[in-house]
Design a protein around this motif. Structure first.
Motif, PDB file in Angstrom:
ATOM      1  N   VAL B  57       0.830  -1.233   0.123  1.00  0.00           N
ATOM      2  CA  VAL B  57      -0.084   0.192   0.070  1.00  0.00           C
ATOM      3  C   VAL B  57       0.984   1.229   0.054  1.00  0.00           C
ATOM      4  CG1 VAL B  57      -1.651   1.229   1.324  1.00  0.00           C
ATOM      5  CG2 VAL B  57      -1.873  -1.184   1.063  1.00  0.00           C
ATOM      6  N   ALA B  58       1.884   1.258   0.864  1.00  0.00           N
ATOM      7  CA  ALA B  58       2.614   2.409   0.711  1.00  0.00           C
ATOM      8  C   ALA B  58       3.701   2.617  -0.521  1.00  0.00           C
ATOM      9  CB  ALA B  58       4.126   2.174   1.946  1.00  0.00           C
ATOM     10  N   GLN B  59       3.839   1.461  -1.207  1.00  0.00           N
ATOM     11  CA  GLN B  59       4.693   1.665  -2.527  1.00  0.00           C
ATOM     12  C   GLN B  59       3.661   2.208  -3.412  1.00  0.00           C
ATOM     13  OE1 GLN B  59       7.171  -1.301  -3.922  1.00  0.00           O
ATOM     14  NE2 GLN B  59       7.506  -0.290  -5.682  1.00  0.00           N
ATOM     15  N   ARG B  60       2.443   1.745  -3.445  1.00  0.00           N
ATOM     16  CA  ARG B  60       1.539   2.240  -4.607  1.00  0.00           C
ATOM     17  C   ARG B  60       1.079   3.737  -4.280  1.00  0.00           C
ATOM     18  NH1 ARG B  60      -3.935   1.582  -5.465  1.00  0.00           N
ATOM     19  NH2 ARG B  60      -4.553   0.801  -3.420  1.00  0.00           N
ATOM     20  N   ALA B  61       1.077   4.055  -3.055  1.00  0.00           N
ATOM     21  CA  ALA B  61       0.525   5.348  -2.731  1.00  0.00           C
ATOM     22  C   ALA B  61       1.905   6.451  -3.033  1.00  0.00           C
ATOM     23  CB  ALA B  61       0.163   5.558  -1.202  1.00  0.00           C
ATOM     24  N   ALA B  62       2.989   6.228  -2.827  1.00  0.00           N
ATOM     25  CA  ALA B  62       4.015   7.121  -2.931  1.00  0.00           C
ATOM     26  C   ALA B  62       4.848   6.914  -3.966  1.00  0.00           C
ATOM     27  CB  ALA B  62       5.172   6.824  -1.630  1.00  0.00           C
ATOM     28  N   GLY B  63       4.667   5.876  -4.717  1.00  0.00           N
ATOM     29  CA  GLY B  63       5.423   5.748  -6.108  1.00  0.00           C
ATOM     30  C   GLY B  63       6.599   4.803  -5.857  1.00  0.00           C
ATOM     31  N   SER B  64       6.979   4.816  -4.713  1.00  0.00           N
ATOM     32  CA  SER B  64       8.332   4.121  -4.400  1.00  0.00           C
ATOM     33  C   SER B  64       8.464   3.338  -2.958  1.00  0.00           C
ATOM     34  CB  SER B  64       9.575   4.985  -4.559  1.00  0.00           C
ATOM     35  OG  SER B  64       9.388   5.983  -3.401  1.00  0.00           O
ATOM     36  N   ARG B  65       9.315   2.441  -2.544  1.00  0.00           N
ATOM     37  CA  ARG B  65       9.299   1.619  -1.528  1.00  0.00           C
ATOM     38  C   ARG B  65       9.385   2.729  -0.470  1.00  0.00           C
ATOM     39  NH1 ARG B  65       9.612  -3.922  -1.061  1.00  0.00           N
ATOM     40  NH2 ARG B  65      10.496  -4.073   0.584  1.00  0.00           N
ATOM     41  N   ALA B  66       8.939   2.526   0.604  1.00  0.00           N
ATOM     42  CA  ALA B  66       9.179   3.299   2.082  1.00  0.00           C
ATOM     43  C   ALA B  66      10.775   2.942   2.425  1.00  0.00           C
ATOM     44  CB  ALA B  66       8.193   3.103   3.156  1.00  0.00           C
ATOM     45  N   ALA B  67      11.507   3.748   2.998  1.00  0.00           N
ATOM     46  CA  ALA B  67      12.610   3.435   3.277  1.00  0.00           C
ATOM     47  C   ALA B  67      12.742   2.876   4.850  1.00  0.00           C
ATOM     48  CB  ALA B  67      13.606   4.813   3.375  1.00  0.00           C
ATOM     49  N   TRP B  68      11.628   2.878   5.487  1.00  0.00           N
ATOM     50  CA  TRP B  68      11.437   2.118   6.854  1.00  0.00           C
ATOM     51  C   TRP B  68       9.960   2.063   6.849  1.00  0.00           C
ATOM     52  CZ3 TRP B  68       9.441   4.193  11.574  1.00  0.00           C
ATOM     53  CH2 TRP B  68       9.678   3.288  12.563  1.00  0.00           C
ATOM     54  N   LEU B  69       9.665   1.226   7.532  1.00  0.00           N
ATOM     55  CA  LEU B  69       7.903   0.936   7.602  1.00  0.00           C
ATOM     56  C   LEU B  69       7.956  -0.124   8.836  1.00  0.00           C
ATOM     57  CD1 LEU B  69       5.212   1.564   6.496  1.00  0.00           C
ATOM     58  CD2 LEU B  69       5.551  -0.400   5.121  1.00  0.00           C
ATOM     59  N   SER B  70       6.945   0.535   9.789  1.00  0.00           N
ATOM     60  CA  SER B  70       6.760  -0.457  11.206  1.00  0.00           C
ATOM     61  C   SER B  70       5.465  -0.166  11.598  1.00  0.00           C
ATOM     62  CB  SER B  70       8.047  -0.101  12.074  1.00  0.00           C
ATOM     63  OG  SER B  70       7.796  -0.717  13.359  1.00  0.00           O
ATOM     64  N   GLN B  71       5.103  -1.197  12.209  1.00  0.00           N
ATOM     65  CA  GLN B  71       3.584  -1.289  12.561  1.00  0.00           C
ATOM     66  C   GLN B  71       3.501  -0.258  13.948  1.00  0.00           C
ATOM     67  OE1 GLN B  71       0.662  -3.825  15.087  1.00  0.00           O
ATOM     68  NE2 GLN B  71       1.356  -5.069  13.473  1.00  0.00           N
ATOM     69  N   ALA B  72       2.205   0.531  13.855  1.00  0.00           N
ATOM     70  CA  ALA B  72       1.967   1.592  14.768  1.00  0.00           C
ATOM     71  C   ALA B  72       0.862   1.242  15.788  1.00  0.00           C
ATOM     72  CB  ALA B  72       1.864   2.934  14.208  1.00  0.00           C
ATOM     73  N   GLY B  73       0.073   0.086  15.602  1.00  0.00           N
ATOM     74  CA  GLY B  73      -0.883  -0.408  16.325  1.00  0.00           C
ATOM     75  C   GLY B  73      -2.115  -0.509  16.068  1.00  0.00           C
ATOM     76  N   ALA B  74      -3.276  -0.977  16.753  1.00  0.00           N
ATOM     77  CA  ALA B  74      -4.432  -1.387  16.004  1.00  0.00           C
ATOM     78  C   ALA B  74      -5.331  -0.234  16.774  1.00  0.00           C
ATOM     79  CB  ALA B  74      -4.760  -2.811  16.490  1.00  0.00           C
ATOM     80  N   PHE B  75      -6.173   0.175  16.078  1.00  0.00           N
ATOM     81  CA  PHE B  75      -7.273   1.335  16.187  1.00  0.00           C
ATOM     82  C   PHE B  75      -8.710   0.630  15.855  1.00  0.00           C
ATOM     83  CE2 PHE B  75      -3.131   2.999  15.866  1.00  0.00           C
ATOM     84  CZ  PHE B  75      -3.174   3.969  16.639  1.00  0.00           C
ATOM     85  N   ALA B  76      -9.629   0.883  16.903  1.00  0.00           N
ATOM     86  CA  ALA B  76     -10.883   0.432  16.651  1.00  0.00           C
ATOM     87  C   ALA B  76     -11.676   1.562  17.442  1.00  0.00           C
ATOM     88  CB  ALA B  76     -11.358  -0.868  17.073  1.00  0.00           C
ATOM     89  N   ASP B  77     -12.450   1.065  18.398  1.00  0.00           N
ATOM     90  CA  ASP B  77     -13.017   2.119  19.324  1.00  0.00           C
ATOM     91  C   ASP B  77     -14.174   2.790  18.412  1.00  0.00           C
ATOM     92  OD1 ASP B  77     -11.038   0.948  20.672  1.00  0.00           O
ATOM     93  OD2 ASP B  77     -10.341   2.510  21.637  1.00  0.00           O
ATOM     94  N   ALA B  78     -15.001   2.264  17.554  1.00  0.00           N
ATOM     95  CA  ALA B  78     -16.046   2.793  17.017  1.00  0.00           C
ATOM     96  C   ALA B  78     -15.944   4.202  16.310  1.00  0.00           C
ATOM     97  CB  ALA B  78     -17.143   2.964  18.149  1.00  0.00           C
ATOM     98  N   LYS B  79     -14.792   4.759  16.069  1.00  0.00           N
ATOM     99  CA  LYS B  79     -14.551   5.899  15.406  1.00  0.00           C
ATOM    100  C   LYS B  79     -14.654   5.561  13.785  1.00  0.00           C
ATOM    101  CE  LYS B  79     -13.480   8.501  18.945  1.00  0.00           C
ATOM    102  NZ  LYS B  79     -14.119   9.745  19.271  1.00  0.00           N
ATOM    103  N   ARG B  80     -15.195   6.393  13.249  1.00  0.00           N
ATOM    104  CA  ARG B  80     -15.482   6.107  11.852  1.00  0.00           C
ATOM    105  C   ARG B  80     -14.081   6.198  10.834  1.00  0.00           C
ATOM    106  NH1 ARG B  80     -16.480   9.685   7.785  1.00  0.00           N
ATOM    107  NH2 ARG B  80     -16.794  11.446   9.410  1.00  0.00           N
TER     108      ARG B  80
END
Lengths: 221, 221
Positions: B57-80
């Motif tokens: 997803v990052a590559q497709r959006a930015a046009g090139s691979r991200a130089a660093w990519l790491s998970q930042a957590g899960a988010f739910a909690d009923a927010k849209r």
DNA sequence: GACATTAGTAACAACCTGTTACTAATTGTG
DNA sequence: CACAATTAGTAACAGGTTGTTACTAATGTC
């Protein structure tokens, strides 16, 4: 099957036991259980915030609220989960040591002597324990592993446990007072032999330089 | 509706732009879109590791691979969420600055001047940017925001950007060499006026004391 | 050629850390 | 009761690290 194909909340709850960290597990008597023990977990409920589910699951498993609880990431990647969850949100928690036995069907295992686990739980535990060590300098993890009051030797022992190395008494105490993290009570505790130790309580009073939030990394050789 | 009730992978990709951080957004032309811009995202695929989806997803959006990519957590909690995902796994990424414009239907926004976002995306961006600042002392975030070679003034500017304060040149360089993180190339770059600067490359050579993995927190007043 | 501008380094004082060595208060032992 | 053993707590010193100032170096501009 509960949790099948949905999301789960899985808890890695830690407590100090002797000079080691221990992690809480629950007996898994499910019909199709392939391992005898698993992390406390529950299916995620879309109507309930993740943090709340985690708090509830931790409290039910340990018999008391965790002193600190924080998300440790999402884990999926086709590894088997005991409840068949497609994705698991892991929480890392911490609680002071208690002498009474844990609730029925639960057991504390030393972090370096874990039982056989479902692959995803093994990965979660490893990741959570690594995070515990990384996060102790930005969250009051060490203090939450202790009760409301503690001796500085207790505190030093917890830091040594988390850091995996011995600290020097003098420099540990020096940097502790410089950080304004504890304040003395007027109680003393006698631990059998030796001079009694003064009890302290966690009472952060200052942002260390104000640079990017409070810090808890204490030096000491 | 794609992603409805499932899980999503959402990317917060950052790049340095001038003296500020910028975050990448994608135009959201969905029929029911209530905001004009959203983070790059995709429904989670049970057959694909989360990290791999994120990379894609990052590559497709930015046009090139991200130089660093790491998970930042899960988010739910009923927010849209823009796609109606029940739960979103956020990834934090970093890529060097590029002068050419981003792919069509994407745009870099300054981190302190974001467009209106779906509530969950607003929460994710805030959490991810906070993590960027927290993680820079354990991950080579600053170096991944720069290209393969850079001047020490470039590097200092990135650290100042992330820390939000000015550093002193002499002590910045001193602690940098003490950390064995960079090595000089034999190229020099002339930036218009002033003395040309030597180019360096990221080349970590040593575990700072070996205590708990490499560190990247550079001091400097 | 003087000046402005940016890069890079030397050197010093103040501060901080690691370490040793001490004093203090208690329990156990002869 | 004296004294060793044990644990708590502190003083003080040496050496290292950090913050800061001030310098030299190399380039473009007027």
């Amino acid at each position: 099957m509960r949790g099948a194909s949905g999301n789960s909340i899985d808890i890695v709850l830690c407590t100090p036991r002797g000079r080691k960290l221990a992690v809480l597990f629950v007996r898994d008597d499910g019909k199709h259980a392939r391992e005898k023990w698993c992390l406390p977990w529950s299916p995620a409920n879309e109507d309930e915030p993740l943090d709340l589910t985690a708090t509830r699951v931790a409290q039910r498993a340990a018999g008391s609220r965790a002193a600190w609880l924080s998300q440790a990431g999402a884990f999926a990647d086709a590894k088997r989960h005991p409840g068949g969850a497609a994705l698991s949100v892991a929480y890392l928690g911490v609680t002071p040591h208690r002498d009474d036995p844990p609730p029925p069907r639960t057991k504390w295992f030393d972090a370096d002597d874990l039982p056989s686990l479902a692959p995803r739980h093994r990965i979660i535990v490893d990741a959570a324990l690594a995070q515990l060590r990384e996060r102790m300098d930005r969250a009051p993890v060490a203090f939450r592993l202790l009760g409301a009051t503690f001796t500085l030797s207790d505190l030093q022992a917890v830091y040594e446990l988390l850091l995996g190395r011995r600290l020097h008494k003098a420099s540990f105490r020096r940097s502790l007072t410089a950080a304004f993290l504890v304040e003395p009570t007027d109680e003393w505790r006698s631990e059998g032999r030796g001079r009694p130790a003064q009890l302290f309580r966690y009472a952060p009073r200052k942002r260390r330089g104000g640079r990017g939030g409070p810090r808890f990394d204490v030096l000491g050789a």
